[in-house]
Design an enzyme around this catalytic site. Structure first.
Site, PDB file in Angstrom:
ATOM      1  N   ASP A 170      -8.595   7.725   8.622  1.00 24.75           N
ATOM      2  CA  ASP A 170      -9.601   6.748   8.211  1.00 24.75           C
ATOM      3  C   ASP A 170      -9.836   5.720   9.310  1.00 24.75           C
ATOM      4  O   ASP A 170     -10.786   4.949   9.230  1.00 24.75           O
ATOM      5  CB  ASP A 170      -9.157   6.035   6.929  1.00 24.75           C
ATOM      6  CG  ASP A 170     -10.220   5.096   6.380  1.00 24.75           C
ATOM      7  OD1 ASP A 170     -11.394   5.513   6.331  1.00 24.75           O
ATOM      8  OD2 ASP A 170      -9.888   3.950   6.012  1.00 24.75           O
TER       9      ASP A 170
ATOM     10  N   GLU B 210     -13.764   2.243  17.060  1.00 26.68           N
ATOM     11  CA  GLU B 210     -14.497   2.623  15.848  1.00 26.68           C
ATOM     12  C   GLU B 210     -15.945   2.186  15.981  1.00 26.68           C
ATOM     13  O   GLU B 210     -16.196   0.993  16.158  1.00 26.68           O
ATOM     14  CB  GLU B 210     -13.868   1.989  14.608  1.00 26.68           C
ATOM     15  CG  GLU B 210     -12.492   2.529  14.280  1.00 26.68           C
ATOM     16  CD  GLU B 210     -11.828   1.837  13.102  1.00 26.68           C
ATOM     17  OE1 GLU B 210     -10.788   2.340  12.634  1.00 26.68           O
ATOM     18  OE2 GLU B 210     -12.325   0.775  12.660  1.00 26.68           O
TER      19      GLU B 210
ATOM     20  N   HIS C 107     -13.297   4.172   8.238  1.00 25.29           N
ATOM     21  CA  HIS C 107     -12.506   2.974   7.909  1.00 25.29           C
ATOM     22  C   HIS C 107     -12.940   2.406   6.554  1.00 25.29           C
ATOM     23  O   HIS C 107     -13.383   1.258   6.445  1.00 25.29           O
ATOM     24  CB  HIS C 107     -12.640   1.914   9.011  1.00 25.29           C
ATOM     25  CG  HIS C 107     -11.489   0.941   9.016  1.00 25.29           C
ATOM     26  ND1 HIS C 107     -11.069   0.290  10.150  1.00 25.29           N
ATOM     27  CD2 HIS C 107     -10.670   0.511   8.028  1.00 25.29           C
ATOM     28  CE1 HIS C 107     -10.048  -0.511   9.869  1.00 25.29           C
ATOM     29  NE2 HIS C 107      -9.785  -0.380   8.581  1.00 25.29           N
ATOM     30  N   ILE C 108     -12.767   3.217   5.516  1.00 21.56           N
ATOM     31  CA  ILE C 108     -13.257   2.855   4.183  1.00 21.56           C
ATOM     32  C   ILE C 108     -12.121   2.653   3.185  1.00 21.56           C
ATOM     33  O   ILE C 108     -12.331   2.746   1.973  1.00 21.56           O
ATOM     34  CB  ILE C 108     -14.236   3.918   3.651  1.00 21.56           C
ATOM     35  CG1 ILE C 108     -13.594   5.326   3.666  1.00 21.56           C
ATOM     36  CG2 ILE C 108     -15.524   3.906   4.454  1.00 21.56           C
ATOM     37  CD1 ILE C 108     -14.439   6.388   2.984  1.00 21.56           C
ATOM     38  N   GLY C 109     -10.921   2.344   3.684  1.00 21.91           N
ATOM     39  CA  GLY C 109      -9.777   2.182   2.785  1.00 21.91           C
ATOM     40  C   GLY C 109     -10.021   1.208   1.646  1.00 21.91           C
ATOM     41  O   GLY C 109      -9.661   1.470   0.501  1.00 21.91           O
ATOM     42  N   SER C 110     -10.634   0.082   1.957  1.00 19.68           N
ATOM     43  CA  SER C 110     -10.870  -0.941   0.926  1.00 19.68           C
ATOM     44  C   SER C 110     -12.313  -0.939   0.426  1.00 19.68           C
ATOM     45  O   SER C 110     -12.718  -1.853  -0.300  1.00 19.68           O
ATOM     46  CB  SER C 110     -10.541  -2.332   1.481  1.00 19.68           C
ATOM     47  OG  SER C 110     -11.456  -2.703   2.499  1.00 19.68           O
TER      48      SER C 110
ATOM     49  N   ILE D 121       0.840  -1.206   0.000  1.00 17.28           N
ATOM     50  CA  ILE D 121       0.000   0.000   0.000  1.00 17.28           C
ATOM     51  C   ILE D 121       0.873   1.253   0.000  1.00 17.28           C
ATOM     52  O   ILE D 121       0.634   2.198  -0.765  1.00 17.28           O
ATOM     53  CB  ILE D 121      -0.947   0.007   1.207  1.00 17.28           C
ATOM     54  CG1 ILE D 121      -1.910  -1.177   1.145  1.00 17.28           C
ATOM     55  CG2 ILE D 121      -1.737   1.319   1.265  1.00 17.28           C
ATOM     56  CD1 ILE D 121      -2.763  -1.355   2.383  1.00 17.28           C
TER      57      ILE D 121
ATOM     58  N   ARG E 198      -4.148   1.497  11.125  1.00 19.65           N
ATOM     59  CA  ARG E 198      -4.900   1.136  12.318  1.00 19.65           C
ATOM     60  C   ARG E 198      -4.859   2.296  13.309  1.00 19.65           C
ATOM     61  O   ARG E 198      -3.823   2.949  13.460  1.00 19.65           O
ATOM     62  CB  ARG E 198      -4.319  -0.120  12.978  1.00 19.65           C
ATOM     63  CG  ARG E 198      -4.652  -1.429  12.279  1.00 19.65           C
ATOM     64  CD  ARG E 198      -6.123  -1.766  12.392  1.00 19.65           C
ATOM     65  NE  ARG E 198      -6.468  -3.077  11.853  1.00 19.65           N
ATOM     66  CZ  ARG E 198      -6.836  -3.308  10.598  1.00 19.65           C
ATOM     67  NH1 ARG E 198      -6.890  -2.288   9.745  1.00 19.65           N
ATOM     68  NH2 ARG E 198      -7.149  -4.518  10.191  1.00 19.65           N
TER      69      ARG E 198
ATOM     70  N   ILE F   2      -4.031   5.635   7.560  1.00 17.28           N
ATOM     71  CA  ILE F   2      -4.901   4.734   6.808  1.00 17.28           C
ATOM     72  C   ILE F   2      -4.626   3.275   7.163  1.00 17.28           C
ATOM     73  O   ILE F   2      -4.957   2.374   6.398  1.00 17.28           O
ATOM     74  CB  ILE F   2      -4.767   4.949   5.279  1.00 17.28           C
ATOM     75  CG1 ILE F   2      -3.307   4.793   4.827  1.00 17.28           C
ATOM     76  CG2 ILE F   2      -5.328   6.291   4.868  1.00 17.28           C
ATOM     77  CD1 ILE F   2      -3.138   4.800   3.301  1.00 17.28           C
TER      78      ILE F   2
END
Length: 339
Positions: free
Chosen positions: A280, A285, A304-307, A174, A256, A254
């Site tokens: 993110d 959370e 938490h929308i990285g993927s 990444i 943890r 992006i």
């Protein structure tokens, strides 16, 4: 009687029936997507946790794999002890900090994740957060929509991204994708990693290796965190590290939430130690609704929308299927996570 979500197995699997695979739930906020079901049911006999708990005696010896979506179903000693023929656990995403790898390995069970499936989408989000924070896009949106806005102030300024110095902490798949994108912005790219990338990799993106993370923090205009969560990286960025950064610097996370000491970050943002943060990920959370980070104008938060793209989630799912099919056959498991 018990009910299993069965499909027609299109894999020959040497004419064996599809492996029984434990899942958490179908649909809902943290369940398997409905539009993934047709593909999954071609390969597995899916058993939900509810079905399993209601028919444990019958189903326990049948289950050979766990399909862990959104970190569920939770895997603990009790569950492992109840699945004598479990071969493999496929985990969606990169992070496996929610899994006790040593415990799982002691039961002879393999673990796989999906590290490469998420790389592009997560790197894209990192760049999006960088641009949004540097150019104050969320604040600008609020000004543009506010009923109280009478004019746009000429002295309302953001920060230039083109030509700025980007510090990448964690140069795995990444992190490297982030560097590839940053090159297009003519950024000066510094990186810190446990091991140095090859000279070819560095030259391809124009990245300079910083053996000491402190050197990177002191120079970077924007710092982006892309590390795995381990005991060594927990609170990797704390009061000392934040104070090394420029007062004009932006911190982006992006990976943890626990990689950053959030109390120290709140203090740094409130007192001008750094300029802004774009996160993110947090812990927990979601954050409690009265958390200080939610009150600060110089913070951007995403859930938490990285993927979280349809293409990436589909690829994650198919990668997990490949790992499970290999694991139950006793073949090398793609993307196996080693203890």
């Amino acid at each position: 009687m018990f009910y299993m979500h069965t499909g027609v197995c299109t894999q020959t699997m040497e004419k064996q029936e599809c492996p029984c695979t434990l899942i958490n739930v179908i649909g809902g906020p943290d369940g398997i997507y409905e539009d993934h079901m047709e593909f999954l049911e071609k390969h597995f006999k899916l058993i939900t946790m509810k079905e399993f708990l209601e028919n444990k005696q019958v189903l326990s010896p049948k289950i050979k794999a766990i399909f862990m979506w959104c970190q569920k179903p939770a895997v603990n000693r009790e569950l492992l002890q109840s699945l004598p023929n479990l071969k493999v656990i496929a985990n969606s995403g990169v992070g496996v900090d929610h899994l006790d790898l040593k415990l799982i390995s002691s039961f002879g069970v393999k673990v796989a994740n999906t590290p490469f499936a998420v790389s592009n989408a997560t790197a894209d989000l990192g760049i999006a957060l960088m641009l949004a924070s540097a150019r104050r896009i969320v604040e600008g949106y609020q000004i543009a929509f506010s009923p109280d806005t009478k004019c746009f102030n000429a002295d309302w300024l953001g920060q230039e991204v083109t030509g700025a110095t980007l510090g990448i902490i964690g140069m795995g798949s990444i992190g490297y994708k982030v560097a590839q994108r940053a090159k297009a912005f003519e950024m000066r790219i510094l990186y810190h990693n446990r091991s140095r990338r090859t000279e070819v990799d560095e030259q391809a993106v124009g990245a300079v290796y910083c053996q000491k993370m402190d050197d990177l923090l002191q120079q970077a205009d924007i710092v982006i965190l892309v590390v795995n969560l381990t005991p060594q990286t927990c609170k990797l960025i704390g009061k000392k590290e934040l104070e090394l950064m420029k007062p004009s610097a932006i911190l982006i996370n992006i990976c943890r939430g626990q990689v950053v000491d959030q109390d120290a970050l709140v203090n740094a943002l409130q007192n001008g130690v750094i300029k802004a943060a774009a996160l993110d990920v947090t812990y927990p959370e979601p954050l409690p609704r009265d958390h200080a980070l939610l009150q600060l104008k110089n913070v951007i938060l995403t859930p938490h929308i990285g993927s979280a793209t349809s293409q990436t989630r589909r690829l994650m799912m198919t990668n997990m299927v490949e790992s499970i099919l290999a694991g139950v056959k006793g073949l090398p498991v793609p993307n196996e996570v080693h203890v």
